[in-house]
Design a protein around this motif. Structure first.
Motif, PDB file in Angstrom:
ATOM      1  N   GLY A 140     -16.678 -24.546 -13.396  1.00 45.60           N
ATOM      2  CA  GLY A 140     -16.588 -25.813 -13.828  1.00 45.60           C
ATOM      3  C   GLY A 140     -15.713 -25.806 -14.718  1.00 45.60           C
ATOM      4  N   MET A 141     -15.383 -24.944 -15.698  1.00 46.38           N
ATOM      5  CA  MET A 141     -14.270 -24.761 -16.595  1.00 46.38           C
ATOM      6  C   MET A 141     -12.910 -24.842 -15.729  1.00 46.38           C
ATOM      7  N   PHE A 142     -12.758 -24.155 -14.679  1.00 48.31           N
ATOM      8  CA  PHE A 142     -11.663 -24.033 -13.712  1.00 48.31           C
ATOM      9  C   PHE A 142     -11.445 -25.517 -13.233  1.00 48.31           C
ATOM     10  N   LEU A 143     -12.386 -26.139 -12.496  1.00 47.77           N
ATOM     11  CA  LEU A 143     -12.116 -27.450 -12.129  1.00 47.77           C
ATOM     12  C   LEU A 143     -11.460 -28.457 -13.183  1.00 47.77           C
ATOM     13  N   CYS A 144     -12.356 -28.322 -14.431  1.00 43.83           N
ATOM     14  CA  CYS A 144     -11.908 -29.296 -15.471  1.00 43.83           C
ATOM     15  C   CYS A 144     -10.369 -29.077 -15.865  1.00 43.83           C
ATOM     16  N   CYS A 145     -10.077 -27.870 -15.879  1.00 39.71           N
ATOM     17  CA  CYS A 145      -8.638 -27.487 -16.278  1.00 39.71           C
ATOM     18  C   CYS A 145      -7.902 -28.143 -15.269  1.00 39.71           C
ATOM     19  N   ARG A 146      -8.175 -28.097 -14.082  1.00 38.73           N
ATOM     20  CA  ARG A 146      -7.098 -28.598 -12.882  1.00 38.73           C
ATOM     21  C   ARG A 146      -7.325 -29.959 -13.223  1.00 38.73           C
ATOM     22  N   VAL A 147      -8.252 -30.672 -13.052  1.00 41.40           N
ATOM     23  CA  VAL A 147      -8.606 -32.155 -13.011  1.00 41.40           C
ATOM     24  C   VAL A 147      -7.852 -32.752 -14.101  1.00 41.40           C
ATOM     25  N   PHE A 148      -8.049 -32.302 -15.650  1.00 43.35           N
ATOM     26  CA  PHE A 148      -7.986 -32.788 -16.521  1.00 43.35           C
ATOM     27  C   PHE A 148      -6.513 -32.379 -17.287  1.00 43.35           C
ATOM     28  N   GLY A 149      -6.329 -30.967 -16.767  1.00 40.07           N
ATOM     29  CA  GLY A 149      -4.906 -30.308 -17.432  1.00 40.07           C
ATOM     30  C   GLY A 149      -3.575 -30.480 -16.585  1.00 40.07           C
ATOM     31  N   ALA A 150      -3.813 -30.903 -15.435  1.00 35.19           N
ATOM     32  CA  ALA A 150      -2.628 -31.073 -14.681  1.00 35.19           C
ATOM     33  C   ALA A 150      -1.686 -32.473 -15.046  1.00 35.19           C
ATOM     34  N   GLY A 151      -2.533 -33.378 -15.729  1.00 34.70           N
ATOM     35  CA  GLY A 151      -1.673 -34.561 -16.518  1.00 34.70           C
ATOM     36  C   GLY A 151      -1.186 -33.922 -17.619  1.00 34.70           C
ATOM     37  N   MET A 152      -1.538 -33.041 -18.353  1.00 33.30           N
ATOM     38  CA  MET A 152      -0.903 -32.628 -19.418  1.00 33.30           C
ATOM     39  C   MET A 152       0.369 -31.863 -19.312  1.00 33.30           C
ATOM     40  N   ALA A 153       0.276 -30.990 -18.022  1.00 32.73           N
ATOM     41  CA  ALA A 153       1.463 -30.172 -17.794  1.00 32.73           C
ATOM     42  C   ALA A 153       2.371 -31.199 -17.200  1.00 32.73           C
ATOM     43  N   GLU A 154       2.112 -32.265 -16.580  1.00 34.24           N
ATOM     44  CA  GLU A 154       3.328 -33.396 -16.167  1.00 34.24           C
ATOM     45  C   GLU A 154       3.876 -33.725 -17.354  1.00 34.24           C
ATOM     46  N   LYS A 155       3.158 -34.068 -18.687  1.00 30.68           N
ATOM     47  CA  LYS A 155       3.519 -34.734 -19.698  1.00 30.68           C
ATOM     48  C   LYS A 155       4.057 -33.691 -20.518  1.00 30.68           C
ATOM     49  N   GLY A 156       3.832 -32.338 -20.449  1.00 27.26           N
ATOM     50  CA  GLY A 156       4.366 -31.219 -21.158  1.00 27.26           C
ATOM     51  C   GLY A 156       4.097 -31.267 -22.381  1.00 27.26           C
ATOM     52  N   ARG A 157       2.900 -31.508 -22.746  1.00 22.19           N
ATOM     53  CA  ARG A 157       1.936 -31.108 -24.069  1.00 22.19           C
ATOM     54  C   ARG A 157       0.526 -31.187 -23.862  1.00 22.19           C
ATOM     55  N   GLY A 158      -0.413 -30.413 -24.368  1.00 13.98           N
ATOM     56  CA  GLY A 158      -1.853 -30.609 -24.255  1.00 13.98           C
ATOM     57  C   GLY A 158      -2.281 -29.345 -24.746  1.00 13.98           C
ATOM     58  N   SER A 159      -3.765 -29.355 -25.086  1.00  9.63           N
ATOM     59  CA  SER A 159      -4.685 -28.289 -25.753  1.00  9.63           C
ATOM     60  C   SER A 159      -5.886 -28.156 -25.087  1.00  9.63           C
ATOM     61  N   ILE A 160      -5.967 -27.091 -24.372  1.00 11.86           N
ATOM     62  CA  ILE A 160      -7.250 -26.787 -23.730  1.00 11.86           C
ATOM     63  C   ILE A 160      -8.129 -25.788 -24.415  1.00 11.86           C
ATOM     64  N   ILE A 161      -9.301 -26.084 -24.885  1.00 11.77           N
ATOM     65  CA  ILE A 161     -10.149 -25.064 -25.768  1.00 11.77           C
ATOM     66  C   ILE A 161     -11.315 -24.520 -24.965  1.00 11.77           C
ATOM     67  N   ASN A 162     -11.325 -23.302 -24.450  1.00 13.57           N
ATOM     68  CA  ASN A 162     -12.590 -23.012 -23.626  1.00 13.57           C
ATOM     69  C   ASN A 162     -13.607 -22.291 -24.759  1.00 13.57           C
ATOM     70  N   ILE A 163     -14.660 -22.764 -24.410  1.00 18.19           N
ATOM     71  CA  ILE A 163     -15.791 -22.222 -25.416  1.00 18.19           C
ATOM     72  C   ILE A 163     -16.166 -20.955 -24.713  1.00 18.19           C
ATOM     73  N   ALA A 164     -16.309 -19.557 -25.356  1.00 19.53           N
ATOM     74  CA  ALA A 164     -16.725 -18.576 -24.878  1.00 19.53           C
ATOM     75  C   ALA A 164     -17.900 -18.241 -25.760  1.00 19.53           C
ATOM     76  N   SER A 165     -17.923 -16.785 -25.956  1.00 24.40           N
ATOM     77  CA  SER A 165     -19.147 -16.579 -26.809  1.00 24.40           C
ATOM     78  C   SER A 165     -18.735 -15.020 -27.019  1.00 24.40           C
ATOM     79  N   THR A 166     -19.728 -14.641 -28.203  1.00 20.97           N
ATOM     80  CA  THR A 166     -19.720 -13.031 -28.698  1.00 20.97           C
ATOM     81  C   THR A 166     -19.925 -12.326 -27.457  1.00 20.97           C
ATOM     82  N   TYR A 167     -21.069 -12.649 -26.737  1.00 18.47           N
ATOM     83  CA  TYR A 167     -21.143 -12.075 -25.432  1.00 18.47           C
ATOM     84  C   TYR A 167     -20.246 -12.041 -24.358  1.00 18.47           C
ATOM     85  N   GLY A 168     -19.097 -12.569 -24.648  1.00 19.72           N
ATOM     86  CA  GLY A 168     -17.870 -12.459 -23.794  1.00 19.72           C
ATOM     87  C   GLY A 168     -17.298 -11.102 -24.200  1.00 19.72           C
ATOM     88  N   MET A 169     -17.630 -10.560 -25.475  1.00 22.34           N
ATOM     89  CA  MET A 169     -16.714  -9.612 -25.800  1.00 22.34           C
ATOM     90  C   MET A 169     -17.743  -8.193 -26.164  1.00 22.34           C
TER      91      MET A 169
END
Ligand SMILES: NC(=O)c1ccc[n+]([C@@H]2O[C@H](COP(=O)([O-])OP(=O)(O)OC[C@H]3O[C@@H](n4cnc5c(N)ncnc54)[C@H](O)[C@@H]3O)[C@@H](O)[C@H]2O)c1
Length: 281
Positions: A140-169
Motif C-alpha cells: 500500500g505504501m509502495f503504491l501510494c508513493c508511486r501514484v502520488f509521488g510521481a507528480g512530486m518528482a515531475e514538479k521537483g518538490r515534495g515530502s513523503i512521510i512513511n509512518i513506521a513504529s518502534t516495532y520496526g526497530m
C-alpha cells in the motif's frame, strides 16, 4: 517557520486514531488536505468538518491503498478539488491493537474468541493474515508513493512521510501483553514488526532514488498510544518507557508538521523517532 499554507497534503488511513491527528496538525499549519480511507462517506464528512473548522480546502475520498486503480481514481478526484499533492503521509496500516479486537487482522479472523491468545501465536498465525498485512502496510505504501509521488518528482518538490513504529526497530516483548494473572491477552503479530521494518528500508530506498528530483522521503516512528487500554497494560507500557507514560494521540503532531514543512528541507532518508524513549534502552 513551519508554514504549510502553500502545501497540499494527503493522509492515508486518515479516519484512524492517528490519521485524524495528522490531518488536524497539517490543516492547522495551513495545508489544503485530502483525506483518504476505505469508506468514502465518513472521509467526506471529516473533510467537511475540517473545512468548516479551519477554512482550508479539504476533500475526502474512499480508496483502498492496495489497489492501484482505486488510488489513480482517487488522485484524479483529489487533483480536481485541491490540485496536485505536495505532502503524502502514508499512515494506513493494519495494526492489531491490544485494546481492539485481537481476533481479526484486516478482515481475516485469526482467533476463536477474544480471551484466547493461542490462535495469534506465531506457530498458528494464519498465512492469509500475514499476507494481508504485507499488502496493506508495505505494498500500500509502495503504491501510494508511486501514484502520488510521481507528480512530486515531475514538479521537483515534495515530502513523503512513511509512518513506521518502534516495532520496526525492536521486537515486541510478548510479556507486555500478559495479564497480571499470567494469562496472555494477545501476541503481537509477526507481520507488524516485519512490515514496519520494511517501511524503514523502503524509506531509505526511495529517499536515495528520488533525492535528486527534490522529493524528500522520511519515516516517523511513533510509540504506543494510550487509547482506552486496560490499566494493567498502560502501567506495564509506562514502566517500560523512559518518559514513564504512553503517548497521547497529539504527541506526533509537531513531528508531522516538521517533516512536511520546508524547515526539514535538508532531511531525507531519516527515521524520526518519537517514542518516549522506548527504543533507548
Ligand atoms: N496506535 C499506535 O499506538 C501506533 C504506534 C506506532 C505506530 N502506529 C502506526 O500509526 C499508523 C496509524 O495507526 P492508528 O493507530 O491510527 O491505526 P488505526 O487502525 O486507528 O487506523 C488505520 C486506518 O487505516 C485505514 N486502512 C486500513 N486498511 C486500509 C486500506 N487498504 N486502504 C485505505 N485505508 C486503510 C483504516 O480504515 C483506519 O482508518 C499506522 O501506520 C500504525 O502502524 C500506531
Amino acid at each position: 517557520m513551519f508554514d504549510l499554507s502553500n502545501k497540499r497534503a494527503l493522509v492515508t488511513g486518515a479516519l484512524g486514531l492517528l490519521g485524524r491527528e495528522h490531518v488536524g496538525a497539517l490543516t492547522e499549519g495551513g495545508a489544503s488536505i485530502a483525506i483518504l480511507d476505505v469508506d468514502e462517506g465518513p472521509a467526506s464528512d471529516f473533510a467537511h468538518a475540517i473545512h468548516r473548522r479551519f477554512g482550508v480546502d479539504a476533500v475526502g475520498v474512499g480508496a483502498d491503498v492496495t489497489d492501484e486503480k482505486s488510488l489513480k481514481d482517487a488522485r484524479a478526484r483529489i487533483e480536481a478539488r485541491i490540485g496536485p499533492i505536495d505532502v503524502l503521509v502514508n499512515n494506513a496500516a493494519l495494526n492489531p491493537k491490544v485494546e481492539g479486537n485481537t481476533n481479526v487482522v484486516g478482515n481475516i479472523r485469526v482467533a476463536g474468541n477474544t480471551d484466547d491468545a493461542s490462535a495469534t501465536a506465531f506457530e498458528r498465525y494464519p498465512i492469509e493474515a500475514w499476507q494481508r498485512a504485507l499488502d496493506v502496510n508495505v505494498t500500500g505504501m509502495f503504491l501510494c508513493c508511486r501514484v502520488f509521488g510521481a507528480g512530486m518528482a515531475e514538479k521537483g518538490r515534495g515530502s513523503i512521510i512513511n509512518i513506521a513504529s518502534t516495532y520496526g526497530m525492536v521486537g515486541p516483548n510478548q510479556s507486555l501483553y500478559r495479564r497480571p494473572d499470567g494469562s496472555q491477552k494477545m501476541f503481537k503479530s509477526p507481520d507488524y514488526p516485519t512490515t514496519k521494518g520494511a517501511v524503514l528500508a523502503f524509506t531509505r530506498y526511495l529517499a536515495a532514488y528520488w533525492g535528486h528530483r527534490g522529493v524528500r522521503v522520511n519515516a516517523l516512528s511513533p510509540g504506543g498510544v494510550e487509547n482506552g487500554q486496560e490499566d494493567w497494560f498502560v502501567t506495564k507500557y509506562s514502566e517500560r518507557t523512559p518518559l514513564s507514560r504512553m503517548a497521547a494521540p497529539s504527541d506526533y503532531r509537531g513531528a508531522v508538521v516538521f517533516l512536511a514543512s520546508d524547515e526539514a528541507s535538508y532531511m531525507t532518508g531519516a527515521n524520526l523517532v518519537v517514542d518516549g524513549g522506548w527504543t533507548a534502552w
